[in-house]
Scaffold this motif. Structure first.
Motif, PDB file in Angstrom:
ATOM      1  N   ILE A 156     -12.717  -8.260  88.249  1.00 44.01           N
ATOM      2  CA  ILE A 156     -12.304  -7.034  88.934  1.00 44.01           C
ATOM      3  C   ILE A 156     -10.992  -6.507  88.354  1.00 44.01           C
ATOM      4  CG2 ILE A 156     -13.466  -7.719  91.071  1.00 44.01           C
ATOM      5  CD1 ILE A 156     -10.733  -8.399  92.257  1.00 44.01           C
ATOM      6  N   THR A 157     -10.803  -5.197  88.476  1.00 41.13           N
ATOM      7  CA  THR A 157      -9.513  -4.576  88.206  1.00 41.13           C
ATOM      8  C   THR A 157      -9.057  -3.976  89.530  1.00 41.13           C
ATOM      9  OG1 THR A 157     -10.086  -4.075  85.910  1.00 41.13           O
ATOM     10  CG2 THR A 157      -8.254  -2.848  86.874  1.00 41.13           C
ATOM     11  N   PRO A 158      -8.174  -4.668  90.234  1.00 46.54           N
ATOM     12  CA  PRO A 158      -7.849  -4.264  91.607  1.00 46.54           C
ATOM     13  C   PRO A 158      -6.801  -3.165  91.680  1.00 46.54           C
ATOM     14  CG  PRO A 158      -6.631  -6.244  91.030  1.00 46.54           C
ATOM     15  CD  PRO A 158      -7.499  -5.901  89.829  1.00 46.54           C
ATOM     16  N   LEU A 159      -6.630  -2.646  92.884  1.00 45.43           N
ATOM     17  CA  LEU A 159      -5.506  -1.754  93.164  1.00 45.43           C
ATOM     18  C   LEU A 159      -4.197  -2.524  93.143  1.00 45.43           C
ATOM     19  CD1 LEU A 159      -6.845   0.223  96.278  1.00 45.43           C
ATOM     20  CD2 LEU A 159      -6.601   1.114  93.951  1.00 45.43           C
ATOM     21  N   LEU A 160      -4.247  -3.762  93.639  1.00 46.37           N
ATOM     22  CA  LEU A 160      -3.063  -4.589  93.794  1.00 46.37           C
ATOM     23  C   LEU A 160      -3.451  -6.048  93.622  1.00 46.37           C
ATOM     24  CD1 LEU A 160      -0.010  -4.749  94.729  1.00 46.37           C
ATOM     25  CD2 LEU A 160      -0.912  -5.150  97.034  1.00 46.37           C
ATOM     26  N   SER A 161      -2.592  -6.793  92.936  1.00 48.26           N
ATOM     27  CA  SER A 161      -2.749  -8.243  92.842  1.00 48.26           C
ATOM     28  C   SER A 161      -1.644  -8.898  93.656  1.00 48.26           C
ATOM     29  CB  SER A 161      -2.639  -8.712  91.383  1.00 48.26           C
ATOM     30  OG  SER A 161      -3.619  -8.091  90.568  1.00 48.26           O
ATOM     31  N   VAL A 193      -1.550  -2.702  86.869  1.00 50.63           N
ATOM     32  CA  VAL A 193      -1.848  -3.014  88.268  1.00 50.63           C
ATOM     33  C   VAL A 193      -0.636  -3.705  88.891  1.00 50.63           C
ATOM     34  CG1 VAL A 193      -3.317  -4.313  89.853  1.00 50.63           C
ATOM     35  CG2 VAL A 193      -4.319  -3.234  87.816  1.00 50.63           C
ATOM     36  N   PRO A 194      -0.049  -3.133  89.939  1.00 50.74           N
ATOM     37  CA  PRO A 194       1.110  -3.771  90.564  1.00 50.74           C
ATOM     38  C   PRO A 194       0.759  -5.179  91.063  1.00 50.74           C
ATOM     39  CG  PRO A 194       0.790  -1.553  91.422  1.00 50.74           C
ATOM     40  CD  PRO A 194      -0.429  -1.877  90.624  1.00 50.74           C
ATOM     41  N   VAL A 195       1.728  -6.080  90.984  1.00 53.06           N
ATOM     42  CA  VAL A 195       1.517  -7.444  91.461  1.00 53.06           C
ATOM     43  C   VAL A 195       2.692  -7.847  92.348  1.00 53.06           C
ATOM     44  CG1 VAL A 195       2.532  -8.434  89.349  1.00 53.06           C
ATOM     45  CG2 VAL A 195       1.088  -9.859  90.826  1.00 53.06           C
ATOM     46  N   VAL A 207       7.154 -17.290  83.953  1.00 54.58           N
ATOM     47  CA  VAL A 207       5.744 -17.160  83.578  1.00 54.58           C
ATOM     48  C   VAL A 207       5.184 -15.847  84.104  1.00 54.58           C
ATOM     49  CG1 VAL A 207       3.442 -18.173  83.797  1.00 54.58           C
ATOM     50  CG2 VAL A 207       5.444 -19.668  83.512  1.00 54.58           C
ATOM     51  N   PHE A 208       5.443 -15.563  85.376  1.00 59.76           N
ATOM     52  CA  PHE A 208       4.950 -14.322  85.966  1.00 59.76           C
ATOM     53  C   PHE A 208       5.607 -13.103  85.325  1.00 59.76           C
ATOM     54  CE2 PHE A 208       4.342 -17.120  89.872  1.00 59.76           C
ATOM     55  CZ  PHE A 208       2.991 -17.284  89.651  1.00 59.76           C
ATOM     56  N   ALA A 209       6.902 -13.182  85.122  1.00 57.70           N
ATOM     57  CA  ALA A 209       7.617 -12.046  84.537  1.00 57.70           C
ATOM     58  C   ALA A 209       7.112 -11.739  83.132  1.00 57.70           C
ATOM     59  CB  ALA A 209       9.121 -12.336  84.520  1.00 57.70           C
ATOM     60  N   ALA A 210       6.870 -12.798  82.344  1.00 59.43           N
ATOM     61  CA  ALA A 210       6.405 -12.602  80.971  1.00 59.43           C
ATOM     62  C   ALA A 210       5.013 -11.982  80.945  1.00 59.43           C
ATOM     63  CB  ALA A 210       6.414 -13.931  80.213  1.00 59.43           C
ATOM     64  N   GLU A 214       4.001  -8.376  79.455  1.00 57.60           N
ATOM     65  CA  GLU A 214       3.017  -8.347  78.376  1.00 57.60           C
ATOM     66  C   GLU A 214       1.940  -7.300  78.606  1.00 57.60           C
ATOM     67  OE1 GLU A 214      -0.557 -11.254  76.674  1.00 57.60           O
ATOM     68  OE2 GLU A 214       1.003 -12.069  77.978  1.00 57.60           O
ATOM     69  N   VAL A 215       1.470  -7.177  79.851  1.00 59.41           N
ATOM     70  CA  VAL A 215       0.363  -6.260  80.130  1.00 59.41           C
ATOM     71  C   VAL A 215       0.825  -4.955  80.776  1.00 59.41           C
ATOM     72  CG1 VAL A 215      -1.250  -8.187  80.361  1.00 59.41           C
ATOM     73  CG2 VAL A 215      -0.140  -7.261  82.408  1.00 59.41           C
ATOM     74  N   GLY A 216       2.118  -4.824  81.036  1.00 64.16           N
ATOM     75  CA  GLY A 216       2.612  -3.598  81.639  1.00 64.16           C
ATOM     76  C   GLY A 216       2.254  -3.456  83.100  1.00 64.16           C
ATOM     77  N   ALA A 217       2.443  -4.538  83.860  1.00 65.70           N
ATOM     78  CA  ALA A 217       2.152  -4.517  85.298  1.00 65.70           C
ATOM     79  C   ALA A 217       3.457  -4.482  86.085  1.00 65.70           C
ATOM     80  CB  ALA A 217       1.338  -5.746  85.698  1.00 65.70           C
ATOM     81  N   PRO A 218       3.648  -3.514  86.970  1.00 64.26           N
ATOM     82  CA  PRO A 218       4.839  -3.513  87.823  1.00 64.26           C
ATOM     83  C   PRO A 218       4.857  -4.763  88.702  1.00 64.26           C
ATOM     84  CG  PRO A 218       3.688  -1.400  87.925  1.00 64.26           C
ATOM     85  CD  PRO A 218       2.780  -2.351  87.221  1.00 64.26           C
TER      86      PRO A 218
END
Length: 433
Positions: A156-161, A193-195, A207-210, A214-218
């Protein structure tokens, strides 16, 4: 086939991790993608929210689903494991899918999926997404099964992770360091996708920040901006929160761990209000009721759930060291408050049992038992390990036998705690169904 026969077919033909453990684990998305294509990519027909984490993801997923329902959306909810009925995993607006849908799905599609040899979770995920599409849900809250990167929900590609937290669990699959586990769970973070990260540790935060960079997720680290100013238990049994931007409200999920979950949820809700402007006012109005009615609306069970009074009986499905960091403290307080604390306890063999045992109160009467799954540690071995931590009690071959013994021994003013494994809670609750 009847519904009962169909479920047994699923268990037998596609090994169930809940029952057998490692033998049922099948990482990778190839089979999932084949099933998804066969059904016409059903997950693309509704919006999604993806929830991962070691602990708390079930509570968060159920609360988000209740909130979205109250705001007027038709909501799918996909979670695992189930406790007493397979269909608990797949709900629309809180109601389990019909038995007939499960039967028809297997009878009509088995000729296609049998040659693929899918895992139980691969097949169940396909069934869930197919059902949600058929029901034309507006949005589905999807809980990761295990890990994230290779979990079959990750198509899935969600609205929010949302990633609730990280502790060591399922290390044979996800790695034996916090950073390794975080890397697997960070696999759900997708481009743009914002997380929301509920709780991060020094080992997991980079790890999360990197991954997000890398993928351009806020990315939002919820603990950096605590919403909760104060939390207290009320005489009516509810937990009351005082918050910075959401006012004061009460919640029916009262375990200590829920304080962190609630902070995570408030950040997720704030983000979703911005992502769903067409229903923003309804969403703002609905959140207090969601925290009060989550169990009623979505039938969430086994989260510091009171299932009896006189004696007080509490069930909790916490099953790893991370969860027991909170449960242990609650039981220590219970041991001081009740005349006698009775603990009906069993664990799965693939958990860090010593780490959990050291968190249990010594001032308690123990009923060591084993759930009716292959993964359950034999009660005698568990009792021997517990004795090394000065925890003593009797052993019982089944949860039903332990339940009968605890109920016979407990006084009206005592407390019985049931837990150590979601399987133990499931067997206990099944005794009443």
């Amino acid at each position: 086939m009847t519904y009962s026969e169909t479920v047994q077919y699923l268990y037998n033909s596609a090994p169930l991790f809940q029952q057998t453990g490692a033998a049922a684990y099948k990482p990778g998305l190839q089979v999932t993608e084949t099933l998804d294509a066969h059904f016409g990519h059903p997950h693309r027909r509704f919006a999604t929210i993806h929830v991962a984490g070691t602990n708390g993801k079930g509570s968060c997923a159920h609360t988000l689903a209740a909130w979205l329902m109250l705001a007027g959306y038709k909501v799918g909810l996909y979670t695992s494991p189930h406790l007493t009925d397979f269909r608990e995993r797949i709900r629309v607006n809180g109601e389990m899918m019909p038995k007939e849908f499960v039967v028809d799905f297997v009878e009509q599609e088995r000729a296609f999926f049998e040659p693929l040899h899918p895992s139980f979770f691969e097949l169940t995920t396909a069934l869930a997404f197919h059902y949600f599409a058929q029901e034309q849900v507006d949005i589905a809250v999807v809980e990761v099964g295990l890990g994230g990167r290779l979990d079959c929900t990750n198509i899935i590609t969600p609205l929010l992770s949302v990633i609730t937290n990280i502790s060591l669990d399922h290390t044979q699959f996800l790695g034996d360091t916090l950073a390794a586990v975080a890397s697997e769970k960070a696999g759900i973070i997708k481009a743009g996708v914002p997380v929301i990260i509920g709780e991060a540790l020094p080992e997991t935060r980079p790890v999360f920040a990197a991954r997000a960079q890398e993928v351009g997720a806020p990315i939002t680290f919820a603990q950096d901006a605590p919403e909760i100013i104060a939390s207290e238990m009320l005489e009516n049994g509810l937990r009351q929160y005082t918050t910075r931007h959401f006012g004061t409200f009460s919640a029916t999920l009262t375990g200590d761990c829920q304080i962190h979950n609630t902070n995570t949820l408030l950040h997720a809700m704030d983000k979703l209000i911005r992502l769903l402007p067409e229903r923003a006012e309804h969403l703002r109005a609905a959140f207090p009721e969601a925290f009060l009615r989550v169990s009623e609306l979505t039938h969430l069970r086994g989260r510091w759930e009171q299932v009896g009074a006189h004696p007080t009986i509490i069930c909790d499905a916490g099953h790893n060291a991370g969860g027991w960091a909170y449960l242990g403290e609650q039981l220590q307080r219970a041991a001081a408050h009740y005349p006698t604390l009775h603990i009906l306890f069993g664990m799965a063999e693939d958990k860090d049992i010593d780490a959990v045992l050291q968190k249990l109160p010594q001032k308690a009467r123990y009923y060591f038992t084993q759930a009716s799954v292959k993964r359950a540690m034999p009660a005698e071995r568990l009792s021997a390990m517990a004795a090394q931590h000065s925890l003593h009690g009797e052993t019982y071959p089944t949860v039903g036998a332990a339940k009968a013994a605890a109920l016979a021994a407990a006084g009206r003013d005592d407390m019985i705690f049931v837990g150590g494994s979601c399987f133990v809670v499931a067997d206990y609750l099944s005794e009443d169904t």
